[in-house]
Design an enzyme around this catalytic site. Structure first.
Site, mmCIF file in Angstrom:
data_model
loop_
_atom_site.group_PDB
_atom_site.id
_atom_site.type_symbol
_atom_site.label_atom_id
_atom_site.label_comp_id
_atom_site.label_asym_id
_atom_site.label_seq_id
_atom_site.Cartn_x
_atom_site.Cartn_y
_atom_site.Cartn_z
ATOM 1 N N LYS A 53 0.847 -1.199 0.000
ATOM 2 C CA LYS A 53 0.000 0.000 0.000
ATOM 3 C C LYS A 53 0.884 1.251 0.000
ATOM 4 O O LYS A 53 0.619 2.207 -0.724
ATOM 5 C CB LYS A 53 -0.927 -0.005 1.231
ATOM 6 C CG LYS A 53 -2.037 -1.052 1.125
ATOM 7 C CD LYS A 53 -2.792 -1.227 2.439
ATOM 8 C CE LYS A 53 -3.758 -2.412 2.362
ATOM 9 N NZ LYS A 53 -4.392 -2.739 3.640
ATOM 10 N N GLN A 97 -4.219 -1.372 9.975
ATOM 11 C CA GLN A 97 -4.145 -2.688 9.345
ATOM 12 C C GLN A 97 -4.696 -3.758 10.300
ATOM 13 O O GLN A 97 -4.286 -3.845 11.457
ATOM 14 C CB GLN A 97 -2.683 -2.999 8.959
ATOM 15 C CG GLN A 97 -2.499 -4.291 8.211
ATOM 16 C CD GLN A 97 -3.172 -4.309 6.835
ATOM 17 O OE1 GLN A 97 -3.115 -3.341 6.092
ATOM 18 N NE2 GLN A 97 -3.832 -5.416 6.506
ATOM 19 N N ASP A 120 -10.838 3.198 4.670
ATOM 20 C CA ASP A 120 -11.073 1.753 4.556
ATOM 21 C C ASP A 120 -12.569 1.456 4.470
ATOM 22 O O ASP A 120 -12.973 0.356 4.094
ATOM 23 C CB ASP A 120 -10.487 1.027 5.777
ATOM 24 C CG ASP A 120 -9.265 0.195 5.424
ATOM 25 O OD1 ASP A 120 -9.059 -0.054 4.224
ATOM 26 O OD2 ASP A 120 -8.530 -0.187 6.344
#
Ligand code: NAP
Length: 290
Positions: A53, A97, A120
């Site tokens: 990412k 994460q 997200d």
């Protein structure tokens, strides 16, 4: 005729180029889209996702604030960090994460993120907006799958889509997006409580496998010519591989003879997830500057 292999890398690249161009416009105005990437612990898969990412963000001209925390970080410490990132004007998006170490409640951490920075799309406000069809951040993997299907002009209106898996990050939001009026698919959701999975998957014009079970979907579970989207990323031990494992999806590779379209693993859905993240980050930065 074997299935057309869907090139998620190429389609993802196109999306990334779009995000890069939008970033360049923001940069001309002195704004650099910035994503704070928080990783607690040293889970090897998470480490590799986070690096991928961050590389993609850099390639698109965006910044990442790389925050690595020890696995021993407490929930209170993580919540304090999120509060700080929420206040930081230079940070446009926050990505924590998952999975988090077991002693931290993921739910509390996700809910602590400012929904305006929730790139997200996991915050309950983002989920609510998605369900209501209001503007907001869409979760990257389901958004990526929908974008893949649209880019390939796979007919969605009136199609029967079967989603195997009902997680909050993949199955549920994807099923929701596919039933939106502007998509208009008819959706069946399968899970471990489904009796005779194959009975449903064989009916699918679009079959989405998001169960996290290697080769769960066998060729005889697929309707001839169906579009098969394999979200699964499973590590299976392989002594011949350098790393001692190889990646495989939820769909048996022999399904290529039965499907009309199929995504490879890796190289299918994975690159789309990253591309949609970049799109969400640039969108977050644009929104803050309107
Ligand atoms: P998850 O939270 O473990 O959820 C899996 C879902 O599949 C659950 O709803 C489960 O049902 C269902 N399931 C499991 N085994 C099944 C079976 N035999 N028959 C029918 N349903 C079954 O997983 P997830 O986070 O959604 O991820 C799914 C897969 O996608 C994983 O391999 C993950 O690594 C991968 N993934 C890939 C990306 C990407 O960017 N490519 C992104 C996210 C996830 P129950 O609800 O009944 O338990």
């Amino acid at each position: 005729m074997p299935a057309v292999l869907i090139d998620g890398k190429a389609i993802g690249l196109k999306i990334r180029e779009g995000a890069k161009a939008r970033t360049a416009v923001l940069r001309e105005r002195g704004i650099v889209p910035c994503l704070a990437v928080v990783l607690a612990g040293e889970d090897p898969a998470s480490l590799s996702y986070v690096s991928a990412k961050e590389r993609a963000l850099a390639e698109a001209g965006m910044e990442s604030r790389d925050i690595r925390l020890p696995a021993s970080t407490t929930e209170a410490e993580l919540l304090a960090l999120i509060a700080e990132l929420n206040r930081d004007e230079k940070v446009h998006g926050i990505l924590v994460q998952l999975p988090l170490p077991a002693h931290i409640a993921e739910d509390r951490v996700i809910t602590a993120i400012d929904p305006a920075k929730d790139v997200d799309g996991f915050h309950p406000v983002s989920v609510g907006n998605m369900v209501l069809g209001r503007p907001g951040f869409l979760p990257c993997t389901p958004f990526g799958v929908l974008t893949l299907l649209r880019e390939l002009h796979i007919p969605l209106a009136g199609a029967h889509a079967v989603v195997v898996g009902r997680s909050n990050i993949v199955g549920k939001p994807l099923a929701n997006l596919l039933t939106r009026k502007d998509v208009n698919a008819t959706v069946t959701i399968c899970h471990t409580g489904t009796k005779d999975l194959a009975r449903f998957t064989r009916e699918a014009d679009i079959l989405i496998a998001a169960a996290g079970k290697p080769a769960l979907i066998k060729p005889d579970m697929i309707k001839k010519g169906a579009a098969v989207i394999d979200v699964g990323v499973n590590r299976v031990p392989d002594s011949t591989a350098k790393k001692g494992y190889r990646l495989c999806g939820d769909v048996d590779p022999a399904a290529v003879e039965q499907a009309g379209y199929i995504t490879p693993v890796p190289g299918g859905v994975g690159p789309m997830t990253i591309a949609m993240l970049l799109q969400n980050v640039v969108q977050a930065a644009e929104r803050r500057t309107i």
